[in-house]
Design a protein around this motif. Structure first.
Motif, short mmCIF file in Angstrom:
data_model
loop_
_atom_site.label_atom_id
_atom_site.label_comp_id
_atom_site.label_asym_id
_atom_site.label_seq_id
_atom_site.Cartn_x
_atom_site.Cartn_y
_atom_site.Cartn_z
N PRO A 195 -2.31 8.55 2.83
CA PRO A 195 -1.32 9.63 2.68
C PRO A 195 0.07 9.25 3.17
O PRO A 195 1.07 9.62 2.55
CB PRO A 195 -1.89 10.77 3.52
CG PRO A 195 -3.33 10.48 3.67
CD PRO A 195 -3.48 9.01 3.58
N MET A 196 0.15 8.48 4.26
CA MET A 196 1.46 8.07 4.76
C MET A 196 2.15 7.12 3.79
O MET A 196 3.37 7.20 3.58
CB MET A 196 1.33 7.40 6.13
CG MET A 196 1.04 8.39 7.21
SD MET A 196 2.28 9.65 7.23
CE MET A 196 2.84 9.52 8.85
N LYS A 197 1.38 6.22 3.18
CA LYS A 197 1.97 5.32 2.19
C LYS A 197 2.45 6.12 0.98
O LYS A 197 3.51 5.86 0.43
CB LYS A 197 0.98 4.24 1.77
CG LYS A 197 1.59 3.23 0.83
CD LYS A 197 0.74 2.02 0.63
CE LYS A 197 1.45 1.02 -0.26
NZ LYS A 197 0.78 -0.27 -0.29
N GLY A 198 1.67 7.12 0.57
CA GLY A 198 2.08 7.97 -0.54
C GLY A 198 3.36 8.73 -0.25
O GLY A 198 4.25 8.83 -1.10
N MET B 30 9.67 23.30 -17.59
CA MET B 30 8.69 22.78 -16.66
C MET B 30 9.42 22.34 -15.39
O MET B 30 10.39 21.61 -15.43
CB MET B 30 7.97 21.60 -17.30
CG MET B 30 6.94 20.97 -16.42
SD MET B 30 5.99 19.77 -17.35
CE MET B 30 6.31 18.33 -16.41
N THR B 31 8.95 22.80 -14.25
CA THR B 31 9.57 22.43 -12.99
C THR B 31 8.94 21.16 -12.45
O THR B 31 7.75 20.91 -12.65
CB THR B 31 9.41 23.55 -11.95
OG1 THR B 31 8.02 23.75 -11.72
CG2 THR B 31 10.04 24.84 -12.45
N ARG B 32 9.74 20.39 -11.76
CA ARG B 32 9.24 19.15 -11.17
C ARG B 32 8.53 19.48 -9.86
O ARG B 32 8.97 20.34 -9.11
CB ARG B 32 10.38 18.19 -10.91
CG ARG B 32 10.98 17.66 -12.21
CD ARG B 32 12.04 16.67 -11.95
NE ARG B 32 11.51 15.64 -11.05
CZ ARG B 32 11.89 14.38 -11.07
NH1 ARG B 32 12.80 14.00 -11.91
NH2 ARG B 32 11.39 13.52 -10.24
N PRO B 33 7.46 18.77 -9.57
CA PRO B 33 6.73 19.03 -8.33
C PRO B 33 7.49 18.47 -7.13
O PRO B 33 8.38 17.64 -7.26
CB PRO B 33 5.42 18.28 -8.53
CG PRO B 33 5.77 17.15 -9.42
CD PRO B 33 6.83 17.71 -10.36
N ASN B 34 7.13 18.95 -5.96
CA ASN B 34 7.69 18.41 -4.73
C ASN B 34 7.18 16.98 -4.58
O ASN B 34 5.98 16.76 -4.47
CB ASN B 34 7.26 19.26 -3.54
CG ASN B 34 7.87 18.79 -2.24
OD1 ASN B 34 8.28 17.65 -2.09
ND2 ASN B 34 7.93 19.71 -1.29
N PRO B 35 8.07 15.97 -4.59
CA PRO B 35 7.60 14.59 -4.56
C PRO B 35 6.85 14.24 -3.28
O PRO B 35 5.91 13.44 -3.31
CB PRO B 35 8.87 13.76 -4.71
CG PRO B 35 9.99 14.68 -4.53
CD PRO B 35 9.51 16.07 -4.70
N LEU B 36 7.23 14.82 -2.14
CA LEU B 36 6.55 14.49 -0.90
C LEU B 36 5.12 15.03 -0.87
O LEU B 36 4.20 14.37 -0.40
CB LEU B 36 7.35 14.99 0.29
CG LEU B 36 8.73 14.35 0.45
CD1 LEU B 36 9.45 14.92 1.65
CD2 LEU B 36 8.62 12.85 0.56
N LEU B 37 4.92 16.23 -1.38
CA LEU B 37 3.57 16.79 -1.46
C LEU B 37 2.73 16.02 -2.47
O LEU B 37 1.53 15.82 -2.26
CB LEU B 37 3.61 18.27 -1.82
CG LEU B 37 4.19 19.19 -0.74
CD1 LEU B 37 4.24 20.63 -1.24
CD2 LEU B 37 3.41 19.09 0.54
N SER B 38 3.36 15.59 -3.56
CA SER B 38 2.64 14.78 -4.55
C SER B 38 2.23 13.44 -3.95
O SER B 38 1.12 12.97 -4.14
CB SER B 38 3.51 14.54 -5.78
OG SER B 38 3.78 15.74 -6.43
N GLY B 39 3.13 12.81 -3.19
CA GLY B 39 2.81 11.55 -2.53
C GLY B 39 1.72 11.71 -1.50
O GLY B 39 0.83 10.86 -1.37
N LEU B 40 1.74 12.81 -0.77
CA LEU B 40 0.71 13.09 0.22
C LEU B 40 -0.66 13.23 -0.44
O LEU B 40 -1.67 12.80 0.10
CB LEU B 40 1.06 14.36 0.99
CG LEU B 40 0.23 14.71 2.20
CD1 LEU B 40 0.39 13.64 3.27
CD2 LEU B 40 0.63 16.06 2.75
N ALA B 41 -0.68 13.80 -1.63
CA ALA B 41 -1.93 13.97 -2.38
C ALA B 41 -2.32 12.74 -3.17
O ALA B 41 -3.38 12.71 -3.79
CB ALA B 41 -1.81 15.17 -3.31
N GLY B 42 -1.46 11.71 -3.19
CA GLY B 42 -1.76 10.50 -3.94
C GLY B 42 -1.49 10.64 -5.43
O GLY B 42 -2.08 9.95 -6.25
#
Length: 119
Positions: free
Chosen positions: A98-101, A1-13
């Protein structure tokens, strides 16, 4: 299982660790832990960083839009207030979560921690 892009995950909450669980437990309150993977999110603190970026972005967008409208159409001041005050609030509230995420995800991805004062 690959890890998701953390910045895109944070942007999506979403959780920057797994990309599945919710990052927030309200509008801006960070969840204590991820509901999917159990990752501890309580130690993450974005500080004032998201607010600074939101102020800069919203200020740039609204100020230049207001300047353009003033130079192109010369509306009365009450119309400027009617247009730009609600737009400023909407842009600011729309960008804050989104910026806080993204800031929390960047902190978690880079394994940043708060400064310690103990020796």
């Amino acid at each position: 299982m690959t890890r998701p892009n953390p910045l895109l995950s944070g942007l999506a909450g979403r959780c920057p660790n797994c990309g599945e669980g919710h990052l927030f437990d309200g509008f801006l309150k960070v969840a204590p832990q991820c509901e999917a993977c159990g990752y501890d999110l309580a130690k993450a603190d974005s500080g004032d960083g998201p607010a600074v970026f939101v102020i800069l972005i919203a200020g740039f967008v609204v100020a230049f839009a207001a300047l353009y409208v003033e130079l192109a159409f010369t509306p009365p001041i009450w119309l400027h207030l009617l247009l730009w005050l609600p737009l400023t609030v909407m842009v600011s509230l729309g960008l804050l979560r989104p910026m806080k995420g993204v800031m929390l995800a960047a902190q978690i991805a880079n394994r940043a921690s708060q400064a310690r004062t103990d020796d």
